[in-house]
Design an enzyme around this catalytic site. Structure first.
Site, PDB file in Angstrom:
ATOM      1  N   LYS A 140       0.839  -1.203   0.000  1.00 45.09           N
ATOM      2  CA  LYS A 140       0.000   0.000   0.000  1.00 45.09           C
ATOM      3  C   LYS A 140       0.881   1.263   0.000  1.00 45.09           C
ATOM      4  O   LYS A 140       2.100   1.185   0.229  1.00 45.09           O
ATOM      5  CB  LYS A 140      -0.925  -0.051   1.220  1.00 45.09           C
ATOM      6  CG  LYS A 140      -1.900  -1.241   1.233  1.00 45.09           C
ATOM      7  CD  LYS A 140      -2.806  -1.202   2.483  1.00 45.09           C
ATOM      8  CE  LYS A 140      -3.751  -2.381   2.566  1.00 45.09           C
ATOM      9  NZ  LYS A 140      -4.653  -2.293   3.760  1.00 45.09           N
TER      10      LYS A 140
ATOM     11  N   TYR B  84     -12.512  -2.782  -2.687  1.00 45.45           N
ATOM     12  CA  TYR B  84     -13.018  -2.797  -1.308  1.00 45.45           C
ATOM     13  C   TYR B  84     -14.545  -2.776  -1.239  1.00 45.45           C
ATOM     14  O   TYR B  84     -15.110  -2.348  -0.231  1.00 45.45           O
ATOM     15  CB  TYR B  84     -12.432  -1.607  -0.538  1.00 45.45           C
ATOM     16  CG  TYR B  84     -10.990  -1.814  -0.111  1.00 45.45           C
ATOM     17  CD1 TYR B  84     -10.592  -2.956   0.583  1.00 45.45           C
ATOM     18  CD2 TYR B  84     -10.017  -0.846  -0.369  1.00 45.45           C
ATOM     19  CE1 TYR B  84      -9.279  -3.142   0.982  1.00 45.45           C
ATOM     20  CE2 TYR B  84      -8.693  -1.023   0.033  1.00 45.45           C
ATOM     21  CZ  TYR B  84      -8.331  -2.174   0.713  1.00 45.45           C
ATOM     22  OH  TYR B  84      -7.032  -2.361   1.129  1.00 45.45           O
TER      23      TYR B  84
ATOM     24  N   PHE C 299     -15.284   3.456   8.047  1.00 40.46           N
ATOM     25  CA  PHE C 299     -13.947   3.881   7.607  1.00 40.46           C
ATOM     26  C   PHE C 299     -13.773   3.786   6.094  1.00 40.46           C
ATOM     27  O   PHE C 299     -12.671   3.979   5.579  1.00 40.46           O
ATOM     28  CB  PHE C 299     -12.863   3.047   8.316  1.00 40.46           C
ATOM     29  CG  PHE C 299     -13.013   1.559   8.168  1.00 40.46           C
ATOM     30  CD1 PHE C 299     -12.527   0.894   7.055  1.00 40.46           C
ATOM     31  CD2 PHE C 299     -13.647   0.793   9.154  1.00 40.46           C
ATOM     32  CE1 PHE C 299     -12.671  -0.472   6.902  1.00 40.46           C
ATOM     33  CE2 PHE C 299     -13.798  -0.583   9.012  1.00 40.46           C
ATOM     34  CZ  PHE C 299     -13.306  -1.215   7.884  1.00 40.46           C
TER      35      PHE C 299
ATOM     36  N   ARG D 179      -1.017 -14.629   4.273  1.00 34.35           N
ATOM     37  CA  ARG D 179      -1.791 -14.031   5.386  1.00 34.35           C
ATOM     38  C   ARG D 179      -1.008 -14.188   6.703  1.00 34.35           C
ATOM     39  O   ARG D 179      -1.003 -13.279   7.539  1.00 34.35           O
ATOM     40  CB  ARG D 179      -3.167 -14.702   5.540  1.00 34.35           C
ATOM     41  CG  ARG D 179      -4.167 -14.422   4.443  1.00 34.35           C
ATOM     42  CD  ARG D 179      -4.755 -13.034   4.418  1.00 34.35           C
ATOM     43  NE  ARG D 179      -5.570 -12.648   5.537  1.00 34.35           N
ATOM     44  CZ  ARG D 179      -6.304 -11.531   5.563  1.00 34.35           C
ATOM     45  NH1 ARG D 179      -6.339 -10.714   4.506  1.00 34.35           N
ATOM     46  NH2 ARG D 179      -6.996 -11.195   6.617  1.00 34.35           N
TER      47      ARG D 179
ATOM     48  N   THR E 119      -5.231  -8.033  10.679  1.00 36.54           N
ATOM     49  CA  THR E 119      -5.664  -6.779  10.056  1.00 36.54           C
ATOM     50  C   THR E 119      -5.313  -5.567  10.932  1.00 36.54           C
ATOM     51  O   THR E 119      -4.821  -4.556  10.432  1.00 36.54           O
ATOM     52  CB  THR E 119      -7.194  -6.824   9.828  1.00 36.54           C
ATOM     53  OG1 THR E 119      -7.498  -7.996   9.076  1.00 36.54           O
ATOM     54  CG2 THR E 119      -7.691  -5.595   9.099  1.00 36.54           C
TER      55      THR E 119
ATOM     56  N   ARG F 172       2.650  -6.567   9.192  1.00 38.64           N
ATOM     57  CA  ARG F 172       1.778  -5.521   9.738  1.00 38.64           C
ATOM     58  C   ARG F 172       2.159  -5.173  11.179  1.00 38.64           C
ATOM     59  O   ARG F 172       2.077  -4.016  11.585  1.00 38.64           O
ATOM     60  CB  ARG F 172       0.324  -5.979   9.649  1.00 38.64           C
ATOM     61  CG  ARG F 172      -0.206  -5.982   8.214  1.00 38.64           C
ATOM     62  CD  ARG F 172      -1.512  -6.722   8.110  1.00 38.64           C
ATOM     63  NE  ARG F 172      -2.229  -6.444   6.875  1.00 38.64           N
ATOM     64  CZ  ARG F 172      -3.397  -6.982   6.568  1.00 38.64           C
ATOM     65  NH1 ARG F 172      -3.983  -7.841   7.394  1.00 38.64           N
ATOM     66  NH2 ARG F 172      -3.997  -6.669   5.435  1.00 38.64           N
TER      67      ARG F 172
ATOM     68  N   ASN G 211      -1.859  -0.550   7.478  1.00 42.94           N
ATOM     69  CA  ASN G 211      -1.215  -1.840   7.730  1.00 42.94           C
ATOM     70  C   ASN G 211      -0.353  -2.359   6.572  1.00 42.94           C
ATOM     71  O   ASN G 211      -0.092  -3.550   6.452  1.00 42.94           O
ATOM     72  CB  ASN G 211      -2.258  -2.875   8.162  1.00 42.94           C
ATOM     73  CG  ASN G 211      -3.376  -3.028   7.164  1.00 42.94           C
ATOM     74  OD1 ASN G 211      -3.298  -2.485   6.060  1.00 42.94           O
ATOM     75  ND2 ASN G 211      -4.408  -3.752   7.542  1.00 42.94           N
TER      76      ASN G 211
ATOM     77  N   HIS H  29      -1.879  -5.421   1.548  1.00 40.26           N
ATOM     78  CA  HIS H  29      -3.110  -6.183   1.365  1.00 40.26           C
ATOM     79  C   HIS H  29      -2.728  -7.602   0.982  1.00 40.26           C
ATOM     80  O   HIS H  29      -1.742  -7.802   0.269  1.00 40.26           O
ATOM     81  CB  HIS H  29      -3.956  -5.573   0.231  1.00 40.26           C
ATOM     82  CG  HIS H  29      -5.045  -6.497  -0.221  1.00 40.26           C
ATOM     83  ND1 HIS H  29      -6.230  -6.609   0.458  1.00 40.26           N
ATOM     84  CD2 HIS H  29      -5.099  -7.394  -1.233  1.00 40.26           C
ATOM     85  CE1 HIS H  29      -6.988  -7.529  -0.135  1.00 40.26           C
ATOM     86  NE2 HIS H  29      -6.318  -8.019  -1.168  1.00 40.26           N
TER      87      HIS H  29
ATOM     88  N   GLU I   8      -9.826 -10.522  -7.221  1.00 36.29           N
ATOM     89  CA  GLU I   8      -8.876  -9.416  -7.100  1.00 36.29           C
ATOM     90  C   GLU I   8      -7.800  -9.452  -8.190  1.00 36.29           C
ATOM     91  O   GLU I   8      -7.456  -8.420  -8.762  1.00 36.29           O
ATOM     92  CB  GLU I   8      -8.218  -9.454  -5.717  1.00 36.29           C
ATOM     93  CG  GLU I   8      -9.201  -9.144  -4.603  1.00 36.29           C
ATOM     94  CD  GLU I   8      -8.581  -9.280  -3.215  1.00 36.29           C
ATOM     95  OE1 GLU I   8      -9.247  -8.876  -2.248  1.00 36.29           O
ATOM     96  OE2 GLU I   8      -7.449  -9.801  -3.085  1.00 36.29           O
TER      97      GLU I   8
HETATM   98  P1  IDP Z   1      -7.648  -7.481   5.509  1.00 36.74           P
HETATM   99  O1  IDP Z   1      -6.865  -6.389   4.787  1.00 36.74           O
HETATM  100  O2  IDP Z   1      -6.892  -8.051   6.682  1.00 36.74           O
HETATM  101  O3  IDP Z   1      -8.169  -8.545   4.585  1.00 36.74           O
HETATM  102  P2  IDP Z   1     -10.295  -6.282   5.505  1.00 36.74           P
HETATM  103  O4  IDP Z   1     -11.388  -6.560   6.487  1.00 36.74           O
HETATM  104  O5  IDP Z   1     -10.438  -6.820   4.127  1.00 36.74           O
HETATM  105  O6  IDP Z   1      -8.929  -6.775   6.176  1.00 36.74           O
HETATM  106  O7  IDP Z   1     -10.133  -4.705   5.466  1.00 36.74           O
HETATM  107  C1  IDP Z   1      -9.436  -4.040   4.425  1.00 36.74           C
HETATM  108  C2  IDP Z   1      -8.609  -2.921   5.026  1.00 36.74           C
HETATM  109  O8  IDP Z   1      -9.463  -1.964   5.686  1.00 36.74           O
HETATM  110  C3  IDP Z   1      -7.645  -3.369   6.133  1.00 36.74           C
HETATM  111  O9  IDP Z   1      -6.428  -3.908   5.622  1.00 36.74           O
HETATM  112  C4  IDP Z   1      -7.435  -2.084   6.904  1.00 36.74           C
HETATM  113  O10 IDP Z   1      -6.532  -1.196   6.225  1.00 36.74           O
HETATM  114  C5  IDP Z   1      -8.833  -1.464   6.870  1.00 36.74           C
HETATM  115  N1  IDP Z   1      -9.660  -1.886   8.018  1.00 36.74           N
HETATM  116  C6  IDP Z   1     -10.319  -3.067   8.169  1.00 36.74           C
HETATM  117  N2  IDP Z   1     -11.013  -3.131   9.309  1.00 36.74           N
HETATM  118  C7  IDP Z   1     -10.804  -1.932   9.914  1.00 36.74           C
HETATM  119  C8  IDP Z   1     -11.283  -1.387  11.175  1.00 36.74           C
HETATM  120  O11 IDP Z   1     -12.032  -2.007  11.941  1.00 36.74           O
HETATM  121  N3  IDP Z   1     -10.843  -0.125  11.467  1.00 36.74           N
HETATM  122  C9  IDP Z   1     -10.026   0.583  10.643  1.00 36.74           C
HETATM  123  N4  IDP Z   1      -9.556   0.112   9.475  1.00 36.74           N
HETATM  124  C10 IDP Z   1      -9.938  -1.137   9.101  1.00 36.74           C
HETATM  125 MG    MG Z   2      -9.553  -8.378   3.080  1.00 40.57          MG
END
Ligand code: IDP
Ligand code: MG
Length: 168
Positions: free
Chosen positions: A11, A51, A59, A92, A98, A109, A123, A126, A137
């Site tokens: 990212k 997304y 968010f 992962r 996350t 992360r 973080n 992705h 994707e």
């Molecule tokens: P992932 O990236 O671990 O698969 P996802 O749920 O797909 O997690 O969320 C995509 C991105 O959105 C995350 O990598 C993070 O940057 C952001 N994100 C996800 N959940 C939250 C949250 O609860 N608070 C703030 N940012 C979040």
């Molecule tokens: Mg995800």
């Protein structure tokens, strides 16, 4: 477990902090193969499609600003396709949770992420989380010719009157 593909995106914070080399080194511990890689600018349309499952989250708008680069003043990302046995889970695991504060400290992360004051999880990378998500994707981020293996079925179309940029 058969071979599978997974999408990784470094990212904008990863590029801005010059972490690309460190992240690729960590990912190479998986012994997976890189079969596609590109540095690119993420348009809003791609970000929203990528997304789309999070569009109702509070968010979401910040997340779109994050991945398109307006949050960091750095709009490049690096997109990669990794391929091999159990690729999705291996990436992962090394990416970490996350929430960067809950991620293992030695995960990518955990080591490089942080939570912004507005609550967004910054973080660094992705990683696809299921085979269906990976396929969706990879097809969003890459054209068939940009990946060295033919991962999914393709077809030839004849595009008339199409324009493309070539070297002048
Ligand atoms: P992932 O990236 O671990 O698969 P996802 O749920 O797909 O997690 O969320 C995509 C991105 O959105 C995350 O990598 C993070 O940057 C952001 N994100 C996800 N959940 C939250 C949250 O609860 N608070 C703030 N940012 C979040
Ligand atoms: Mg995800």
């Amino acid at each position: 477990m058969p071979n599978e593909a997974t999408l990784v995106i470094i990212k904008p914070d990863g590029l801005k902090k010059s972490l690309t080399g460190n992240i690729l080194s960590r990912l190479s511990e998986t012994k997976l193969k890189i079969i596609g890689a590109r540095v690119m600018v993420v348009e809003e349309e791609l970000a929203v499609k990528h997304y789309s499952h999070l569009k109702d989250k509070p968010f979401f708008q910040e997340l779109i600003k994050y991945i398109t680069g307006s949050l960091h003043g750095e709009n490049r990302v690096m997109a990669l396709v990794y391929w091999g046995k159990d690729a999705i889970q291996k990436v992962r695991d090394i990416a970490g949770a996350t929430n960067p504060e809950e991620a293992e400290p030695i995960s990518i992360r955990g080591a490089y992420g942080r939570i912004l004051t507005n609550g967004l999880y910054e973080n660094v990378i992705h990683a696809s989380s299921s085979p269906d998500e990976a396929q969706r994707e990879i097809k969003l981020w890459f054209e068939p010719d940009e990946i060295v293996y033919e991962l999914y079925p393709t077809k030839i179309i004849v595009a008339e009157k199409s324009e493309r940029k070539v070297w002048a």
